[in-house]
Write an enzyme that holds these catalytic residues in place. Sequence first.
Site, PDB file in Angstrom:
ATOM      1  N   ASP A   1      14.856  -0.571   0.620  1.00 50.50           N
ATOM      2  CA  ASP A   1      15.711  -0.776   1.792  1.00 50.50           C
ATOM      3  C   ASP A   1      16.754  -1.829   1.429  1.00 50.50           C
ATOM      4  O   ASP A   1      17.812  -1.504   0.890  1.00 50.50           O
ATOM      5  CB  ASP A   1      14.842  -1.182   2.989  1.00 50.50           C
ATOM      6  CG  ASP A   1      15.634  -1.293   4.282  1.00 50.50           C
ATOM      7  OD1 ASP A   1      16.828  -0.987   4.285  1.00 50.50           O
ATOM      8  OD2 ASP A   1      15.048  -1.685   5.307  1.00 50.50           O
TER       9      ASP A   1
ATOM     10  N   LYS B   1       0.819  -1.195   0.000  1.00 54.15           N
ATOM     11  CA  LYS B   1       0.000   0.000   0.000  1.00 54.15           C
ATOM     12  C   LYS B   1       0.856   1.249   0.000  1.00 54.15           C
ATOM     13  O   LYS B   1       0.371   2.343  -0.212  1.00 54.15           O
ATOM     14  CB  LYS B   1      -0.892   0.023   1.251  1.00 54.15           C
ATOM     15  CG  LYS B   1      -1.756  -1.202   1.407  1.00 54.15           C
ATOM     16  CD  LYS B   1      -2.380  -1.206   2.831  1.00 54.15           C
ATOM     17  CE  LYS B   1      -2.819  -2.585   3.178  1.00 54.15           C
ATOM     18  NZ  LYS B   1      -3.133  -2.711   4.618  1.00 54.15           N
TER      19      LYS B   1
ATOM     20  N   ASP C   1       7.413   2.853  -2.799  1.00 55.60           N
ATOM     21  CA  ASP C   1       7.630   3.877  -1.777  1.00 55.60           C
ATOM     22  C   ASP C   1       9.099   3.975  -1.386  1.00 55.60           C
ATOM     23  O   ASP C   1       9.684   5.046  -1.359  1.00 55.60           O
ATOM     24  CB  ASP C   1       6.763   3.601  -0.532  1.00 55.60           C
ATOM     25  CG  ASP C   1       6.881   2.168  -0.013  1.00 55.60           C
ATOM     26  OD1 ASP C   1       7.632   1.356  -0.594  1.00 55.60           O
ATOM     27  OD2 ASP C   1       6.204   1.854   0.983  1.00 55.60           O
TER      28      ASP C   1
ATOM     29  N   ASP D   1       3.805   3.364   6.499  1.00 51.30           N
ATOM     30  CA  ASP D   1       3.079   3.156   7.754  1.00 51.30           C
ATOM     31  C   ASP D   1       3.965   2.685   8.888  1.00 51.30           C
ATOM     32  O   ASP D   1       5.059   2.169   8.684  1.00 51.30           O
ATOM     33  CB  ASP D   1       1.997   2.089   7.551  1.00 51.30           C
ATOM     34  CG  ASP D   1       2.602   0.680   7.458  1.00 51.30           C
ATOM     35  OD1 ASP D   1       3.489   0.475   6.607  1.00 51.30           O
ATOM     36  OD2 ASP D   1       2.209  -0.200   8.258  1.00 51.30           O
TER      37      ASP D   1
ATOM     38  N   VAL E   1      11.011   5.360   8.653  1.00 49.44           N
ATOM     39  CA  VAL E   1      10.230   6.557   8.323  1.00 49.44           C
ATOM     40  C   VAL E   1       8.758   6.227   8.109  1.00 49.44           C
ATOM     41  O   VAL E   1       8.405   5.102   7.757  1.00 49.44           O
ATOM     42  CB  VAL E   1      10.789   7.271   7.073  1.00 49.44           C
ATOM     43  CG1 VAL E   1      12.165   7.835   7.347  1.00 49.44           C
ATOM     44  CG2 VAL E   1      10.822   6.344   5.865  1.00 49.44           C
TER      45      VAL E   1
HETATM   46  P1  5GP Z   1      13.142  -4.159   1.166  1.00 44.97           P
HETATM   47  O1  5GP Z   1      12.721  -5.457   0.552  1.00 44.97           O
HETATM   48  O2  5GP Z   1      13.701  -3.183   0.149  1.00 44.97           O
HETATM   49  O3  5GP Z   1      14.068  -4.341   2.343  1.00 44.97           O
HETATM   50  O4  5GP Z   1      11.857  -3.557   1.835  1.00 44.97           O
HETATM   51  C1  5GP Z   1      11.006  -2.749   1.150  1.00 44.97           C
HETATM   52  C2  5GP Z   1       9.689  -2.574   1.862  1.00 44.97           C
HETATM   53  O5  5GP Z   1       9.829  -2.536   3.298  1.00 44.97           O
HETATM   54  C3  5GP Z   1       9.132  -1.229   1.478  1.00 44.97           C
HETATM   55  O6  5GP Z   1       8.366  -1.315   0.309  1.00 44.97           O
HETATM   56  C4  5GP Z   1       8.340  -0.840   2.708  1.00 44.97           C
HETATM   57  O7  5GP Z   1       7.045  -1.361   2.611  1.00 44.97           O
HETATM   58  C5  5GP Z   1       9.083  -1.487   3.868  1.00 44.97           C
HETATM   59  N1  5GP Z   1      10.002  -0.524   4.507  1.00 44.97           N
HETATM   60  C6  5GP Z   1      11.360  -0.473   4.407  1.00 44.97           C
HETATM   61  N2  5GP Z   1      11.867   0.553   5.116  1.00 44.97           N
HETATM   62  C7  5GP Z   1      10.802   1.191   5.678  1.00 44.97           C
HETATM   63  C8  5GP Z   1      10.670   2.355   6.524  1.00 44.97           C
HETATM   64  O8  5GP Z   1      11.617   3.047   6.909  1.00 44.97           O
HETATM   65  N3  5GP Z   1       9.406   2.701   6.884  1.00 44.97           N
HETATM   66  C9  5GP Z   1       8.307   1.998   6.505  1.00 44.97           C
HETATM   67  N4  5GP Z   1       7.121   2.436   6.920  1.00 44.97           N
HETATM   68  N5  5GP Z   1       8.394   0.898   5.701  1.00 44.97           N
HETATM   69  C10 5GP Z   1       9.629   0.503   5.289  1.00 44.97           C
HETATM   70 MG    MG Z   2       4.528  -1.305   5.973  1.00 40.15          MG
HETATM   71 MG    MG Z   3       6.558  -0.802  -0.589  1.00 37.98          MG
END
Ligand code: 5GP
Ligand code: MG
Ligand code: MG
Length: 187
Positions: free
Chosen positions: A107, A47, A104, A163, A157
Site C-alpha cells: 500500500d 499473517k 500480500d 483480513d 480488500v
Molecule cells: P503499507 O506499509 O504498504 O502501507 O501496508 C502494508 C500492510 O497493510 C499489508 O501487508 C497489509 O497487512 C495491510 N494492508 C494494506 N492494504 C490492505 C487492504 O486493502 N486490506 C487488508 N486486509 N490489509 C491491507
Molecule cells: Mg491485517
Molecule cells: Mg502484509
Amino acid sequence: MDEKDLGNDLAKVLIPEADLQAKVRELAAQVDADYDGKDLLLVGVLKGAVMIMADLARALHSPASMDWMAVSSYGSGTKSSGVVRILKDLDTDILDRHVLIVEDIVDSGLTLSWLVSNLLSRGPASLEICALLRKPEAVTADLDVKYIGFDIPNEFVIGYGLDYAEKYRNLPFVGTLAPHVYGGDGA
Ligand code: 5GP
Ligand code: MG
Ligand code: MG
C-alpha cells in the site's frame, strides 16, 4: 469459506480464485527461471502472506526453504506509520542467502521499505520482493518490487490471506466487503 458463505457481507469479488491460481503459477515460473541453480529462501510476512506463500512455494520446481517474519506497522490508525516492530523474527541466518520476501499487498510501501533495509543489514547474497497485490499509492514509494501479481484500485480488500479484524483470510478469492460489515451504515 467461499462466496456463498458471505451472503450479503460481500460487496464484490475483485480477483476470482482461478485468476489468483493462474497468476501464482506465472510468478512461480518467473521465480524458477530467475533463481535457477540457486538456493532460495522464501520469507513470508505473517499473517497476510500465508496463502500466497503456500501456493507460490508449491508451484516452484526448486526445493526452496521457507521462513516467516511477523511485523506490526499500524498503531491505532488505519495507515502505516513506517514505525515497524518485529513480533517474530526469522529462524534463519540469511547471510549470503538468496532471499525473496513474499508479501500480500503493498500500500504505502512503508512496511516493506523498513523490512528491506532491516534484512539488507543482515548481508544476504540477494534480496527481492514478491507481492500479490499493489495499490496505487505504492507507485510513489521508493521500493523495487520485482514480482507483482495484480495492481488493484485503492479499496480495502479481504480474502486469500488478507483480513478485516482477523476474519476472511480463509476466502479463496480477493474481494471487498459491504459497508454494513464495517458498521458504516449503522446495520
Ligand atoms: P503499507 O506499509 O504498504 O502501507 O501496508 C502494508 C500492510 O497493510 C499489508 O501487508 C497489509 O497487512 C495491510 N494492508 C494494506 N492494504 C490492505 C487492504 O486493502 N486490506 C487488508 N486486509 N490489509 C491491507
Ligand atoms: Mg491485517
Ligand atoms: Mg502484509
